[in-house]
Design a protein around this motif. Structure first.
Motif, PDB file in Angstrom:
ATOM      1  N   ALA A  75     -60.789  27.911  28.029  1.00 56.16           N
ATOM      2  CA  ALA A  75     -61.446  28.943  28.838  1.00 56.16           C
ATOM      3  C   ALA A  75     -60.439  29.698  29.696  1.00 56.16           C
ATOM      4  CB  ALA A  75     -62.528  28.311  29.708  1.00 56.16           C
ATOM      5  N   ALA A  76     -59.499  28.982  30.307  1.00 49.52           N
ATOM      6  CA  ALA A  76     -58.495  29.629  31.159  1.00 49.52           C
ATOM      7  C   ALA A  76     -57.594  30.555  30.351  1.00 49.52           C
ATOM      8  CB  ALA A  76     -57.657  28.575  31.880  1.00 49.52           C
ATOM      9  N   LEU A  77     -57.212  30.129  29.152  1.00 53.11           N
ATOM     10  CA  LEU A  77     -56.318  30.952  28.334  1.00 53.11           C
ATOM     11  C   LEU A  77     -57.022  32.167  27.729  1.00 53.11           C
ATOM     12  CD1 LEU A  77     -54.219  28.173  26.590  1.00 53.11           C
ATOM     13  CD2 LEU A  77     -53.515  29.689  28.451  1.00 53.11           C
ATOM     14  N   LYS A  78     -58.353  32.130  27.673  1.00 57.16           N
ATOM     15  CA  LYS A  78     -59.108  33.292  27.189  1.00 57.16           C
ATOM     16  C   LYS A  78     -59.074  34.444  28.189  1.00 57.16           C
ATOM     17  CE  LYS A  78     -62.412  31.050  24.093  1.00 57.16           C
ATOM     18  NZ  LYS A  78     -63.832  30.700  23.891  1.00 57.16           N
ATOM     19  N   ASN A  79     -58.719  34.161  29.432  1.00 58.60           N
ATOM     20  CA  ASN A  79     -58.605  35.196  30.458  1.00 58.60           C
ATOM     21  C   ASN A  79     -57.476  36.152  30.060  1.00 58.60           C
ATOM     22  OD1 ASN A  79     -57.761  36.665  32.752  1.00 58.60           O
ATOM     23  ND2 ASN A  79     -58.637  35.121  34.102  1.00 58.60           N
ATOM     24  N   PRO A  80     -57.746  37.464  30.002  1.00 59.83           N
ATOM     25  CA  PRO A  80     -56.701  38.412  29.591  1.00 59.83           C
ATOM     26  C   PRO A  80     -55.426  38.332  30.423  1.00 59.83           C
ATOM     27  CG  PRO A  80     -58.836  39.488  29.647  1.00 59.83           C
ATOM     28  CD  PRO A  80     -59.025  38.123  30.239  1.00 59.83           C
ATOM     29  N   ALA A  81     -55.534  37.904  31.671  1.00 60.52           N
ATOM     30  CA  ALA A  81     -54.355  37.809  32.535  1.00 60.52           C
ATOM     31  C   ALA A  81     -53.449  36.633  32.158  1.00 60.52           C
ATOM     32  CB  ALA A  81     -54.783  37.672  33.996  1.00 60.52           C
ATOM     33  N   SER A  82     -53.909  35.754  31.264  1.00 59.69           N
ATOM     34  CA  SER A  82     -53.115  34.584  30.892  1.00 59.69           C
ATOM     35  C   SER A  82     -51.909  34.947  30.025  1.00 59.69           C
ATOM     36  CB  SER A  82     -53.982  33.570  30.136  1.00 59.69           C
ATOM     37  OG  SER A  82     -54.230  34.019  28.808  1.00 59.69           O
ATOM     38  N   GLY A  83     -51.976  36.095  29.344  1.00 58.89           N
ATOM     39  CA  GLY A  83     -50.902  36.471  28.428  1.00 58.89           C
ATOM     40  C   GLY A  83     -51.117  35.952  27.014  1.00 58.89           C
ATOM     41  N   TRP A  84     -52.211  35.234  26.803  1.00 63.71           N
ATOM     42  CA  TRP A  84     -52.529  34.688  25.492  1.00 63.71           C
ATOM     43  C   TRP A  84     -53.716  35.429  24.884  1.00 63.71           C
ATOM     44  CZ3 TRP A  84     -49.457  31.159  23.153  1.00 63.71           C
ATOM     45  CH2 TRP A  84     -48.549  30.469  23.952  1.00 63.71           C
ATOM     46  N   VAL A  85     -53.704  35.596  23.566  1.00 69.63           N
ATOM     47  CA  VAL A  85     -54.804  36.235  22.836  1.00 69.63           C
ATOM     48  C   VAL A  85     -55.542  35.144  22.066  1.00 69.63           C
ATOM     49  CG1 VAL A  85     -55.394  37.881  21.016  1.00 69.63           C
ATOM     50  CG2 VAL A  85     -53.525  38.395  22.600  1.00 69.63           C
ATOM     51  N   TYR A  86     -56.831  35.050  22.299  1.00 70.31           N
ATOM     52  CA  TYR A  86     -57.657  34.054  21.610  1.00 70.31           C
ATOM     53  C   TYR A  86     -57.837  34.481  20.161  1.00 70.31           C
ATOM     54  CZ  TYR A  86     -61.803  31.257  20.489  1.00 70.31           C
ATOM     55  OH  TYR A  86     -62.707  30.399  19.910  1.00 70.31           O
ATOM     56  N   GLU A  87     -57.498  33.583  19.227  1.00 69.02           N
ATOM     57  CA  GLU A  87     -57.626  33.894  17.801  1.00 69.02           C
ATOM     58  C   GLU A  87     -58.781  33.156  17.130  1.00 69.02           C
ATOM     59  OE1 GLU A  87     -53.237  35.210  16.348  1.00 69.02           O
ATOM     60  OE2 GLU A  87     -53.630  33.054  16.285  1.00 69.02           O
ATOM     61  N   GLY A  88     -59.478  32.308  17.877  1.00 72.93           N
ATOM     62  CA  GLY A  88     -60.638  31.615  17.322  1.00 72.93           C
ATOM     63  C   GLY A  88     -60.444  30.114  17.250  1.00 72.93           C
ATOM     64  N   ILE A  89     -61.428  29.474  16.617  1.00 73.62           N
ATOM     65  CA  ILE A  89     -61.385  28.024  16.417  1.00 73.62           C
ATOM     66  C   ILE A  89     -60.602  27.776  15.132  1.00 73.62           C
ATOM     67  CG2 ILE A  89     -62.756  25.951  16.008  1.00 73.62           C
ATOM     68  CD1 ILE A  89     -62.976  27.151  18.861  1.00 73.62           C
ATOM     69  N   SER A  90     -59.619  26.891  15.215  1.00 67.98           N
ATOM     70  CA  SER A  90     -58.742  26.639  14.080  1.00 67.98           C
ATOM     71  C   SER A  90     -59.185  25.439  13.241  1.00 67.98           C
ATOM     72  CB  SER A  90     -57.316  26.418  14.573  1.00 67.98           C
ATOM     73  OG  SER A  90     -56.431  26.268  13.501  1.00 67.98           O
ATOM     74  N   PHE A  91     -59.584  24.364  13.911  1.00 69.43           N
ATOM     75  CA  PHE A  91     -60.012  23.151  13.221  1.00 69.43           C
ATOM     76  C   PHE A  91     -60.748  22.264  14.215  1.00 69.43           C
ATOM     77  CE2 PHE A  91     -55.536  22.749  14.488  1.00 69.43           C
ATOM     78  CZ  PHE A  91     -55.505  21.575  15.214  1.00 69.43           C
ATOM     79  N   ARG A  92     -61.257  21.130  13.747  1.00 63.81           N
ATOM     80  CA  ARG A  92     -61.896  20.129  14.611  1.00 63.81           C
ATOM     81  C   ARG A  92     -61.067  18.858  14.546  1.00 63.81           C
ATOM     82  NH1 ARG A  92     -66.934  20.698  16.603  1.00 63.81           N
ATOM     83  NH2 ARG A  92     -67.408  18.482  16.577  1.00 63.81           N
ATOM     84  N   ILE A  93     -60.990  18.158  15.679  1.00 62.92           N
ATOM     85  CA  ILE A  93     -60.173  16.952  15.729  1.00 62.92           C
ATOM     86  C   ILE A  93     -60.646  16.073  16.872  1.00 62.92           C
ATOM     87  CG2 ILE A  93     -58.347  17.766  17.276  1.00 62.92           C
ATOM     88  CD1 ILE A  93     -56.388  16.647  14.996  1.00 62.92           C
TER      89      ILE A  93
END
Length: 152
Positions: A75-93
């Motif tokens: 959730a924190a990294l989804k914030n545009p100010a984080s510098g990260w772009v959310y690309e989706g769910i990759s897998f389950r583990i």
């Protein structure tokens, strides 16, 4: 979940997508990428499989990807100010409990190259404890057990 290393960038990358992995093998991500063979088994994203969804992120500045199973971190990294772009769910583990994995699973260690100041951040996720020791000798920071992969 396939692992690649770029000899020019000195970066590691993982993908759970076999089509993406084959494309990288064929040069779609540029030169220097090769498979390390340090793959691990996870469940397919979006299924009712055991475990938890893993969020995948990308940062343009460092040209690097990051994965997390932790909901607050995602959730924190989804914030545009984080510098990260959310690309989706990759897998389950599965997640570790008190830094340990249950029987029938294998620890996946997370390491960080600690190069934020150089705009060159990169994480490595590895099942090989020897890789943890070797990378720490090169200045990488161990961030503990991030996931518990399916033992194959």
């Amino acid at each position: 979940v396939y692992e690649f290393f770029n000899v020019d960038l000195k970066h590691y990358f993982r993908t759970a997508d076999s089509v993406e992995a084959t494309a990288i093998d064929n040069g779609s991500a540029g030169p220097g990428w090769s498979r390390t063979g340090d793959d691990f088994v996870a469940y397919i994203a979006g299924t009712a499989s055991p475990g938890f969804d893993v969020c995948r992120f990308y940062t343009f500045g460092a040209n690097s990807h990051f994965y997390t199973v932790e909901v607050p971190e995602c959730a924190a990294l989804k914030n545009p100010a984080s510098g990260w772009v959310y690309e989706g769910i990759s897998f389950r583990i599965n997640k570790p409990a008190a830094s340990s994995c249950l029987a029938g699973t294998v620890p996946v260690y997370r390491l960080y190259n600690d190069r934020f100041a150089f705009n060159d951040s990169n994480h490595r996720f590895t099942t090989n404890a020897g890789n943890v020791t070797a990378l720490q000798a090169q200045g990488w920071k161990s961030e503990g057990v991030a996931f518990c992969a399916v033992a194959d």
